[in-house]
Structure formats: structure tokens, C-alpha cells
Scaffold this active site. Structure first.
Site, short mmCIF file in Angstrom:
data_model
loop_
_atom_site.label_atom_id
_atom_site.label_comp_id
_atom_site.label_asym_id
_atom_site.label_seq_id
_atom_site.Cartn_x
_atom_site.Cartn_y
_atom_site.Cartn_z
N ASP A 277 -6.72 -2.44 3.25
CA ASP A 277 -5.57 -3.47 2.82
C ASP A 277 -5.88 -4.75 3.60
O ASP A 277 -5.18 -5.74 3.19
CB ASP A 277 -4.23 -2.95 3.62
CG ASP A 277 -3.85 -1.62 3.02
OD1 ASP A 277 -4.05 -1.24 1.78
OD2 ASP A 277 -3.38 -0.64 3.67
N ASP B 89 0.85 -1.34 0.11
CA ASP B 89 0.15 0.10 -0.11
C ASP B 89 1.14 1.16 0.02
O ASP B 89 2.03 1.25 0.21
CB ASP B 89 -0.92 0.01 1.28
CG ASP B 89 -1.64 0.98 1.32
OD1 ASP B 89 -2.41 1.54 0.48
OD2 ASP B 89 -1.68 1.78 2.55
N ASP C 133 -1.72 -0.66 5.97
CA ASP C 133 -1.82 -0.03 7.35
C ASP C 133 -3.32 0.26 7.61
O ASP C 133 -3.66 0.43 8.77
CB ASP C 133 -1.06 1.09 7.55
CG ASP C 133 -1.39 2.32 6.53
OD1 ASP C 133 -1.84 3.42 7.21
OD2 ASP C 133 -1.92 2.32 5.67
#
Length: 1195
Positions: A868, A426, A864
Site C-alpha cells: 500500500d 485497502d 497496512d
């Protein structure tokens, strides 16, 4: 007391969008029907009607077991393993006369092994339970009646409760916003924990409840909400609020989701509509998948292989036994007279030889069970837990600023960390810190700002860089200036030429004034004044917008007030005098991904109409007037320099507007804003397009999307290790590309394959409303772009040029379809780096699945946010960043770290060590069991497959548990082929794991062969040496008990010394376990032999009376030990000398004291298995190559 309400202006007046007023249309007609049957009794959750609905409570559980299900579920998990199930069958058969050993000696090890594994499961689940308790026991203010709000635990909330959430608190359940501290009943919500986006979302309560702004207002409040049933869609909501006799529509604009956070708003009141497992964030979560490493899966195959060997040996033995039994009694003559075939049970009856053979087959299945190590699984579990503790306690992965260590949340995947081929990351909060810093700018063709970016710093650290000296000098200068002045968040700009009012002395002071004024005015930020200190802070929709306003303030143009129609600044005039000015704010033309720019139209105090505009260079330069291009060439040069330094750039320009043009524009603009149709946004864009032209260029800004510390260095090391890195982000393409440059996944001059569906033709089709034709066109466009990308890739490979793939979310939808995904993956795998923009959480998970399943390589996902979670669960390894906000990703991850840079040590050090340790441990486990098991088989041949074991029952049972297991555990926990420093210095070492060279079938079969060879040497040396040789003082030859004890002694010595030869890093613990295991065998033999013969059976006094006094016993042990280890020693010497592996070359460097010799180290690095194409090392090499080529051309 609620306190004074914060004033908020009419946003609908200054923004180009409606501020979220819902209306009854479309899906609202479905309320009350299937899927829309939920009814909430606001402020009355205990009423009779509410109790009939039986909604779930607000307790959220992430544990795997409950008290009631632990034993059945855990036992089922244990006996799902083929080996454990086999040992269970053996344990049951041990209670029958078929057993070659006693039942207790067989059952006890199984109970110990299963008990230890279940204990580990219980401990891990207890940790999850404690995390659940922490979340469920958080508190929020809830209405208790009579207008009184008191703190209540989250888990005690019910559907219909009224709660008061205060600034910076998380929402405890899904709520409908009723009112807030703002007059317009709006609030700002941060959803980073749900979708990863850092910009604040504006929510607005229904008009009917907006006046409920104090605790006492809810004393007699009653309402009914009817809405959709619980579902996983985060971005849609349909409902209605019945207050009195009136119905009010509810939309996503009023929905506050559990897990999101209240920002910029003192408090809000809301009513709970979804609790616990009904909340949208929990509905989006899936059961954590059961993950197993590739090493463990291959280990299972070895167990099946050994089981097949076991069955084959048993069949061979039973056939020979049947033949021998049938021929035992011929014409009254007994061949094996000692078995009394003339007077025996069914087991040795020559007349029923076939049945005897079948029964002997079952006996052999039990006897040869020692080929399969019963303690293998539990030993691996113990080792993995201890490895996890080392990961958790590694101070190099401890983030002191947030007091967060690394945390291995599951220990099943430790060795998988050493085999990662592809990282899918990410962006927001993972690579970046979610903070922007104003660092440089170009004004009137002059570049200002001496700040050093992460990318420039990383390049300079590369030895031999011509920038190193310059960066060091600038760094010292910047440091001195910063020490004089306290740091300001979002402002990392240092340049005395325009700071402290010095810009007045610059040649183009008037342009600088307009530039800074534009920064202070062209935005949608809101000033907040701290009542105690009087300091002004800004709340903006995005971090870069906040950075611009802060920069303007620090450079003397302070924005301090925004009203409904004006914006006020403290600014400098050209005489250097600080003045207070107010600008009449007329229109805001907002930023969008298609417009790529933002403008404000205002009237200054002199009555002039001005349009101030900032946007991407790709759209701004084409809108410049002919007389507004004075600084274009220089500005373009500076923008290229900034981009190369990894900065995000925006171009600033302005124009004056005459009255007639503005009146005409405003009429059309107001008309377009008031249209209620799908074309509304396009109409607004068309009107804006006509006025945003003939601009005069002022300059460009450069902000650093602040990477987390060490990200470029980490990515560079991972790239050198041969790991491919993909970035999957929900951000727009420009942002993702900028970050790609910042962390050196992209570089200037690198060829880019951009798959973008936003073509004019596709937009026209979409506008026409033909969905089928649109989908076909989009798919065809994606296929064409993939095909073109492949052609570029082929030509680039011929020239050894790196290619990057950048794909947007809509294109990704079609690229992931069944008939396209193989072509897409083929293109993506060929590219040096891949960036997927505007990716939804589902797309992230699908891309991860595609890479994992189609390539078969190990994938690691790192993120985070809650967006995700799917990606983390889908990947072979999920790593959660325990950032400042939210723990949703961490709760779903396998390993949690605080910063992306720790991934370098996690993989290159711990990953390599764990992979090597587990691989070596498993190979050694099978070796020692094959060496032991085949001595049993050879003796069976010698004893005509009668089922008689050569060893005592307890010798058999304790072999794996005490005498040989502890050294293997020490190997799995402590062994190091290379130190952590050298692991990081030679990242290519990691390729040993990616290519699985330490656990290949060839290496496994080599250890199997070594085991068979050791067993052969041990058995035949012992049997031949003791067959006819007098053993005791009285001249007696050795018997079965003596043979068994001697052979067992040789096995214990050989397998433990083989371990000593295999270890490369000795600690006192290894010495203790290896030599202690041998000493323990002698102590056990004496202690067990001293027990009553009914207990010690064949081991009674065997050591004291027979073995110890006999010199041949000790001599034979020594000879067998040397003969057994000699083949391995010879092979290792030749292999290390003539065919060294990469880790052995590094060991040479270390032992020769050349680990700090750059030339020698570089020579070892040249054995690169994969050309590094990304990272700042590759960036520097590309830059050097380009400079060299330019130099040659000039000559």
C-alpha cells in the site's frame, strides 16, 4: 543445537502443482551478462574477491537529513517559500541607507521565525532517525565460523553471510534459502508486509543444500551464487548456486525477501544476497513526496496577491514621491522646506527626481512588508505541531489491546483531514482483522447458527429496525452459551441442535455427518501438536480454510494427522460413538480463481471412492446431479440470507466414483500434472472438470471475514458526511464483493457494474498466444463494459438507484490507459461505491493518482502493508494502519492509526476542527496585517510618500511576534465551533470542509475588506481627532511620536477584540493571550519608553508623559474600537439570523438545549447536501423502502 527436524510429507504427491523445483531454462542463460552480474561468496563475505565488489551494507535510512546536510538543505527548504525569500531580501536591504527602520529590528524576527521552523524539522527527522535505529539494531543469528551462530545486529550483515532465522522472525535482508527444520527443506513465509496477502507461501531450498540442517553443518560450507543485479521486481529472480563442481538453478522459490516473516517453521538457514538499499523492498520504495495541503497552497496565492498589492502601493507611492520631489524647488522657493531640497543627498534631490523615486520604491517595498505576516508560516507550524499532539493524545483513538495510540507522523496536512472527498482503502488488515469465523451453515435445507454478524448488528443498532429486539435476544442467548465455553479462534458458531453431538437427533443426521466429515477432510491444512499440552492447532494456506477445520473439530470431527497418502480423523458414527478413522488420500484438486472450487478424492475404510468438493455457489449448483438437488431451493435461500448478512459462503457436495472412472481420470490427471508447458494449468482444469460433476448437495457454510470492530459504523458515518469510499484490494473478486457486503458498501438489490476481462473469448485468444490481438480484444472489452456501465448509471440516476462498480486487475490495466481513463473515471465517480480487485501495488497508486489529479478533490489512502506504500504516498493524505504485522505502511504514512474505525473521529472531529482552525487563523492573520499595513500606507499619503514610518522601529517588528500572534495561535489550537459529540452526531457538518466554504475566495476577500475598513477607520479617526486638538496639559498638539503610539494602541485593541468576537469556544488560554496581548503592549510601552533615548528613540517617555495623562487618548481608543468592530458585528448578526451556515445551526441546537431532541436533529440533518447511498443507514433505508413497496403490491 538445531533440534529434531520436523517431518514433512511429499507435497508433490498430494498437490496438483510442482513444489518449486527450479530448472535451467529461459532467463538462466543470461547469468553473467548485463543485469545479471552479481556474485556472492557464501560463508566468506570477507574474502578478497568479495571486498572488490564493494556491495552496500545492511543499514536502511529513512531520514530526510544527515548531520552534514541539515543546515544547507533546511535553509534551502525555508527560502523556497516566496514570503521567506522576500523577508531575506528586506533583511539584507535593512543594512543600507534605504531602510526605513533599523537593521536589528528587521533581522531578529526573521531569525526567530526561520530558527523555529528549522527546529521543528530537526525534531521530526530525529524521530525518524530513532525508528531507523530500532530497525537496524534488531538481531539475528549469524554464522561466526566453526559452526557457531551468534546474535548480530541487522545493520552489520554483509552479502555472503549465513544467517539462522527462527519462527515468527522477520528476514533481515534478501536471502537464498539453504535448508530448514523440515526434512524436505521447505518453509512457510508470510508476505503480508510486502503484498498484503495473508495466505502462507511455500518456499523450498535447493536439494544440494537441504541436508545442511544443523549449525555445525556450516563449519566448512563454501559456495558461489551468481544472480541478477538488484531490482524492484518482487516476483522474479534468476540465479545459480555453484557447490563443488556442480551448478544448481535458483528461482523465486528459494528467495526470502526482507520484511517477510517465517511462519510454521522452527528455523531456516539462508545466505544474504541483497542488503540495505539493494533489497527488493527498499528498491520498491520511493522518496517520500513533499505534500502540502490545499489550504496552504491557497495561502501562498494570497501571499502573492498581497505582494502584488504591496508592489502596486510602492509604485503609486514612488510616482507621487517623484512628482513631489521634482516640484520641491521652483525658482528658489522650497515646497517641503523641512527636507532641505536645496542641500540634500540623492534621496530628495529635485534635479534627480527619477532616481529618488526608484530609491523610494525600494524603501516602500521594505516599509509595506508588514502587509505580509512574517510570523504566519512559523505560527502555522507551531499550531500544526500542537494540533498533532492533540491527535496523538486522543484517548478515543487509542487502541488499548495493542497499546497503540494514533500518531500524526507529519503535521503538514492537519487541515487537509477536514477536506477529504474520496477515501481509497485497502481491504486485508485494513477493513478486516485477517481472521475468519465459522458462524452459520445450511445442512440438508436447514439453517444452523445463531451468531450475529457485524452487518446484522449494525443494522439492528439503527433506530426503528424490526431486527433490534431479535438481535438483542439472540445476542443475550449467544453470550450466555459463550460464557459457559471458552472462545475458540475461528469458531463463533452457536446452535445447540448440532453442538455437543446433538446433531444425531436431527432428521437428516446422515447428511450432517457427511457435511462435517467433508469439512474435516477437504482442505490442505497441516495439524500441529503442542508437545506440552497435546492440543492440536492448524496451519492453513488461508484463514477461511483454517476456520472450516476448526469448526469440524469443535463439532466432533477432529482432523489430527496427515501423512503422505492418508488423512486421519476422530469422528462420530451414527450411533453416537466416537471412532478413529483413516482415509486414503488419492488426489487434491486445488482451488483457483478460475475454478472457484476445491476437491479431494479419497478411499474410505469400506473401500468406496469418494469425491468431496466445496466451492462458490456460481459453479457448484450447475454441477449437481439430478438426484442430488433435494435441498437446492432452501440452500439458495439460506445463501442469500448469509450474503445479505455480509458472510462468505461455500457450497459443499460429494459423489461416489466407480473404479473404472477413477483409473481413467487418474491417468489423465497424472499426465496433465507432468506436462511442462504454458497449457499445464488448463489441462489439469479440463481433467478435473470431467470428474467434478453429478454431485450430491450437502449444504453450505457461512464464515464471517471478520471486520475490524466498528468498520460498518465508521463507513456509514463517513458516507453520511458525503465522503466517497473506494476499496482497492489484491484479493479475488468474490472475496472483495463479500467484504463490500459485510461493510455495507454493497447491498442486496444494488445494481452492479462488473468490468471483468475473464471472458471465454479473451481466454481463447490468450491461449492462442497472439499477444497483440489479445491486448486489443481486452481493451475493446473493457471499453464496451465501461460504455454499458454508463448507460446503466444514467437509467439508475433517473430512478435514484445506487450503482456499484467492481473491476478486476487485468481490466484495470486497460482502464488506466491514457485514452480510456477519463471514461473509466467518469463512470467510477458516478457510482456509489467502487471496488477494484486483484490490484497490484502500482495499480493502487495509479488509481489514486487518477482520482487526485482529474477530480482535483482531496484523496485519502489507508492501508497496512508494504503493497500500500505507493498508494499512501500518491494520495493527498496517507494513513497507515499500525496492525499486528509490519510497519512498512506506517513508516510511509502521514498519520498512523491502529484501527480503521478511528478514521471516523480523525476526519469528522479532528479533521473538521483543524480545517476550521487553520482557515480562520489564516484569514485572521491577513486581516490583522492588512489593518496594520494600510495605516502605514495612509500615513504615507499624509506624509507625501516620504518613506517616514508612523510607528517606532520596534513597534513594527514586535507587532506580529508578540502583540497579536499569540491569540491567533490559541485560535488555531483550541477553538471549537461544535463539540466532538455533535461533530459525530451531525456528520454532514464535514461538508463545510469538502466544499471549502470556510476558506473560499469570497470569505478571504471579505476578511481583506474588513482589514482595509478597520485601517481606514483607525487612521482617519486618529488623524482627524488629533490633528488640531490640544493634547497635553500645556496646550501642545500631538506630535508624530504621540500619533504613532495612539494609532498603534487602537490597532492592538481592534485586532485583539476582533479575535474575541471570532472565537466560539473560550478557554482561559484565549483570555490570557487576547487580553494579555493588550496588557503586554502597555507594559512594553512603559518599559521601552523608560530606556535611554538612544535606544527607545521616538518612544522615549511617550506613554508616561504624553498618552496616559491625556483623557482624549483613552476616549479616542474606545471610540475607534467601537467604530471598527461595529460593521463586523452587524454583518455577523444578520448572517447568523437569516443565512446561517450548517455549524451555526448546530450551535443553535446546542444553545437551545435541543441537541437530544430527535425530531429537531432530524430536521437539521435534512439539509443533506449529498444523498447517502452506502453504509448501513442507506442499507436499512433501501430495505425499508423495498418492504414498503412489497406491502403496497400485496394490497
Amino acid at each position: 543445537m538445531a533440534g529434531a527436524r520436523r517431518r514433512k510429507q511429499q507435497f508433490s504427491r498430494i498437490h496438483a502443482f510442482s513444489c518449486g523445483k527450479a530448472s535451467f531454462k529461459g532467463d538462466h542463460s543470461l547469468i553473467g551478462g548485463p543485469g545479471f552480474s552479481r556474485v556472492i561468496y557464501c560463508n566468506d563475505p570477507e574474502c578478497f574477491e568479495a571486498s572488490l565488489r564493494n556491495y552496500c551494507d545492511n543499514y536502511v535510512r529513512s531520514t530526510k537529513y544527515t548531520l552534514a546536510t541539515f543546515f544547507p538543505k533546511s535553509l534551502f527548504e525555508q527560502f523556497k517559500r516566496a514570503a521567506n525569500f522576500y523577508f531575506l531580501i528586506c533583511a539584507i536591504l535593512a543594512f543600507t541607507p534605504l531602510s526605513p527602520y533599523s537593521a536589528v529590528s528587521n533581522v531578529l524576527p526573521l531569525v526567530v521565525v526561520i530558527g523555529a521552523t528549522m527546529g521543528k524539522e530537526a525534531i521530526e527527522d530525529w524521530r525518524r532517525y530513532k525508528q531507523d535505529i530500532e530497525v537496524n539494531n534488531r538481531e539475528v543469528k549469524m554464522h561466526q565460523g566453526d559452526g557457531v551462530f551468534e546474535h548480530t545486529k541487522w545493520m552489520d550483515l554483509k552479502v555472503g553471510d549465513i544467517v539462522k532465522v527462527e519462527k515468527d522472525e522477520f528476514f533481515p535482508a534478501d536471502l537464498i534459502l539453504l535448508s530448514s527444520s523440515y526434512e524436505e527443506a521447505i518453509c512457510y513465509v508470510e508476505t503480508m508486509n510486502l503484498d498484503g496477502e495473508t495466505n502462507l507461501k511455500l518456499k523450498q531450498a535447493p536439494d544440494a543444500t537441504s541436508s545442511l540442517n544443523e549449525d555445525s553443518s556450516f563449519q566448512n560450507f563454501k559456495a558461489i551464487i551468481r544472480c541478477e543485479d538488484p531490482n524492484a521486481n518482487l516476483y522474479s529472480f534468476v540465479g545459480s548456486l555453484e557447490l563443488g563442481n556442480e551448478q544448481h538453478p535458483l528461482s523465486p522459490q528459494q528467495l526470502l525477501l526482507r520484511g517477510s516473516k517465517l511462519r510454521n517453521t522452527d528455523y531456516i538457514y539462508g545466505v544474504v544476497i541483497f542488503t540495505g538499499r539493494d533489497t527488493k523492498v527498499v528498491q520498491n520504495s520511493t522518496e517520500p513526496p513533499s505534500k502540502r495541503s490545499k489550504v496552504e497552497k491557497r495561502m501562498d496565492k494570497i501571499v502573492y496577491f498581497l505582494f502584488a498589492v504591496l508592489v502596486v502601493l510602492s509604485i503609486i507611492g514612488s510616482i507621487f514621491f517623484g512628482i513631489e520631489t521634482r516640484e520641491d524647488l521652483e525658482n528658489g522657493r522650497m515646497t517641503r522646506w523641512y527636507l532641505r531640497p536645496d542641500d540634500t543627498t540623492i534621496y530628495y534631490n529635485p534635479k534627480r527626481a527619477a532616481v529618488a523615486a526608484i530609491l523610494q520604491f525600494l524603501t516602500a517595498l521594505m516599509l509595506y512588508s508588514y502587509l505580509i505576516p512574517i510570523s504566519l508560516y512559523v505560527s502555522i507550524e507551531i499550531v500544526k505541531v500542537l494540533q498533532s499532539i492533540f491527535i496523538n493524545q486522543d484517548l478515543h483513538m487509542y487502541y488499548e489491546e495493542a497499546d497503540k495510540p494514533a500518531r500524526a507522523r507529519t503535521s503538514n496536512l492537519n487541515e487537509e483531514l477536514g477536506q477529504v472527498d474520496t477515501i481509497l482503502s485497502d481491504k486485508t488488515g485494513t477493513l478486516t482483522c485477517n481472521s475468519m469465523e465459522f458462524i452459520k451453515c445450511s445442512i440438508a435445507g436447514t439453517s444452523y447458527g445463531h451468531g450475529i454478524t457485524e452487518v446484522e448488528r449494525a443494522l439492528a443498532w439503527r433506530k426503528g429496525s424490526p431486527m433490534a429486539q431479535e438481535v438483542a435476544e439472540v445476542g443475550d442467548q449467544v453470550k450466555e452459551i459463550k460464557e459457559e465455553k471458552p472462545s475458540v479462534k475461528g469458531f463463533n458458531f452457536v446452535d445447540e441442535r448440532i453442538m455437543n453431538g446433538n446433531w444425531l437427533n436431527e432428521p437428516h443426521a446422515d447428511v450432517i455427518q457427511k457435511f462435517l466429515r467433508l469439512l474435516a477432510i477437504c482442505h490442505t491444512a497441516i495439524p500441529e501438536v503442542d508437545e506440552e499440552t497435546g492440543r492440536i492447532s492448524y496451519e492453513a494456506e488461508s484463514p477461511d480454510e483454517a476456520a472450516f477445520v476448526v469448526a469440524a473439530k469443535e463439532l466432533g470431527f477432529e482432523f489430527y494427522e496427515r501423512t503422505q497418502t492418508s488423512i486421519s480423523l476422530y469422528e462420530f458414527d451414527l450411533s453416537g460413538k466416537k471412532v478413529e478413522r483413516s482415509y486414503n488420500l488419492l488426489n487434491i484438486l486445488e482451488f483457483s480463481s478460475s475454478r472457484k472450487r476445491m476437491s479431494v478424492i479419497l478411499r474410505n475404510e469400506e473401500g468406496k471412492l469418494l469425491l468431496l468438493c466445496k466451492g462458490a455457489d456460481s459453479v457448484m449448483f450447475e454441477r449437481l446431479a439430478k438426484n442430488g438437488q433435494e435441498f437446492v431451493e432452501k440452500t439458495k435461500e439460506h445463501i442469500e440470507e448469509y450474503a445479505d448478512a455480509g458472510l462468505r459462503t461455500l457450497v459443499l457436495a460429494y459423489r461416489e466414483i466407480d473404479e473404472e472412472e477413477y483409473v481413467e481420470f487418474n491417468e489423465k490427471f497424472t499426465e496433465a500434472k507432468n506436462v511442462v508447458s504454458a497449457d499445464r494449468e488448463e489441462m489439469i482444469e479440463e481433467v478435473a472438470e470431467k470428474i467434478e460433476r453429478d454431485l450430491i448437495l450437502l449444504g453450505a457454510t457461512a464464515v464471517e471475514d471478520k471486520l475490524q470492530n466498528g468498520v460498518p459504523e465508521c463507513i456509514d458515518k463517513l458516507a453520511q458526511a458525503g465522503i466517497k469510499i473506494w476499496v482497492l484490494t489484491g484479493d479475488k473478486m468474490e472475496t472483495a464483493i463479500n467484504i463490500g457486503f459485510a461493510c455495507s458498501l454493497l447491498r442486496q438489490g444494488m445494481k452492479q457494474v462488473v468490468i471483468n476481462s475473464e471472458t471465454p473469448e479473451n481466454k481463447a485468444l490468450e491461449k492462442a498466444g497472439d499477444k497483440t490481438a489479445t491486448a486489443v480484444a481486452y481493451k475493446a472489452s473493457v471499453l464496451q463494459q465501461i460504455s454499458e456501465g454508463k448507460q446503466l448509471l444514467i437509467s439508475s440516476n433517473e430512478n435514484s438507484e445506487a450503482v456499484a462498480l467492481i473491476v478486476d486487475g487485468k481490466s484495470l490495466t486497460y482502464a488506466l490507459e491514457d485514452d480510456v481513463k477519463d471514461s473509466f473515471l467518469e463512470l467510477a465517480i458516478g457510482c456509489a461505491s467502487v471496488i477494484c480487485c486483484r490490484s497490484s501495488p502500482k495499480q493502487k497508486a495509479l488509481v489514486t493518482r487518477l482520482v487526485k489529479t482529474k477530480t482535483g478533490s482531496t484523496t485519502l489512502a489507508i492501508g497496512d502493508g508494504a503493497n500500500d506504500v505507493g498508494m499512501l504516498q500518491e494520495a493527498d493524505i496517507g494513513v497507515g494502519i499500525s496492525g499486528v504485522e509490519g510497519m512498512q505502511a506506517v513508516m510511509s504514512s502521514d498519520i498512523a492509526i491502529a484501527q480503521f474505525r478511528y478514521l471516523e473521529r480523525l476526519l469528522l472531529v479532528h479533521g473538521h476542527w483543524c480545517y476550521r482552525r487553520i482557515s480562520s487563523m489564516i484569514c485572521y492573520f491577513f486581516y490583522k496585517n492588512i489593518a496594520f499595513g494600510f495605516t502605514l500606507f495612509f500615513y504615507e499619503i499624509y506624509a507625501s510618500f516620504s518613506g517616514q514610518a508612523v510607528y517606532n522601529d520596534w513597534f513594527l517588528s514586535l507587532y506580529n511576534v508578540f502583540f497579536t500572534s499569540l491569540p491567533v495561535i490559541a485560535l488555531g489550537v483550541f477553538d471549537q465551533d461544535v463539540s466532538s459529540r455533535l461533530c459525530l452526531k451531525f456528520p454532514l457538518l464535514y461538508q463545510e470542509g469538502i466544499q471549502n466554504v470556510l476558506f473560499s475566495w469570497l470569505r478571504i476577500l471579505a476578511w481583506v475588506f474588513n482589514g482595509v475598513l478597520s485601517a481606514t477607520i483607525i487612521f482617519f479617526f486618529c488623524i482627524q481627532a488629533m490633528k488640531y486638538q490640544a493634547f497635553r496639559k500645556g496646550g501642545e498638539v500631538s506630535d508624530l511620536e504621540v500619533l504613532g503610539a495612539t494609532m498603534y494602541t487602537c490597532v492592538v485593541w481592534v485586532v485583539n477584540c476582533q479575535m474575541a468576537l471570532s472565537i466560539t469556544y473560550f478557554t482561559y488560554i484565549q483570555h490570557l493571550f487576547i487580553w494579555g496581548g493588550i496588557i503586554l503592549w502597555y507594559i512594553f510601552l512603559m518599559a521601552y519608553g523608560a530606556m535611554d533615548p538612544d535606544i527607545s528613540t521616538t518612544a522615549y517617555e511617550v506613554f508616561i508623559e504624553a498618552c496616559a495623562p491625556a483623557g482624549s487618548y483613552w476616549l479616542l481608543t474606545l471610540l475607534v474600537l467601537i467604530a471598527s468592530l461595529l460593521p463586523y458585528f452587524a454583518y455577523s448578526a444578520i448572517q447568523i439570523r437569516f443565512f446561517p451556515m450548517y455549524h451555526q445551526m448546530i450551535q443553535w441546537i446546542r444553545s437551545d438545549g435541543q441537541s437530544d431532541d430527535p425530531e429537531y436533529c432530524n430536521m437539521v440533518r435534512q439539509r443533506s447536501i449529498r444523498h447517502t447511498t452506502v453504509g448501513y443507514t442507506a442499507r436499512f433505508e433501501a430495505k425499508s423502502k423495498s418492504s414498503k413497496e412489497r406491502g403496497e403490491d400485496n394490497r
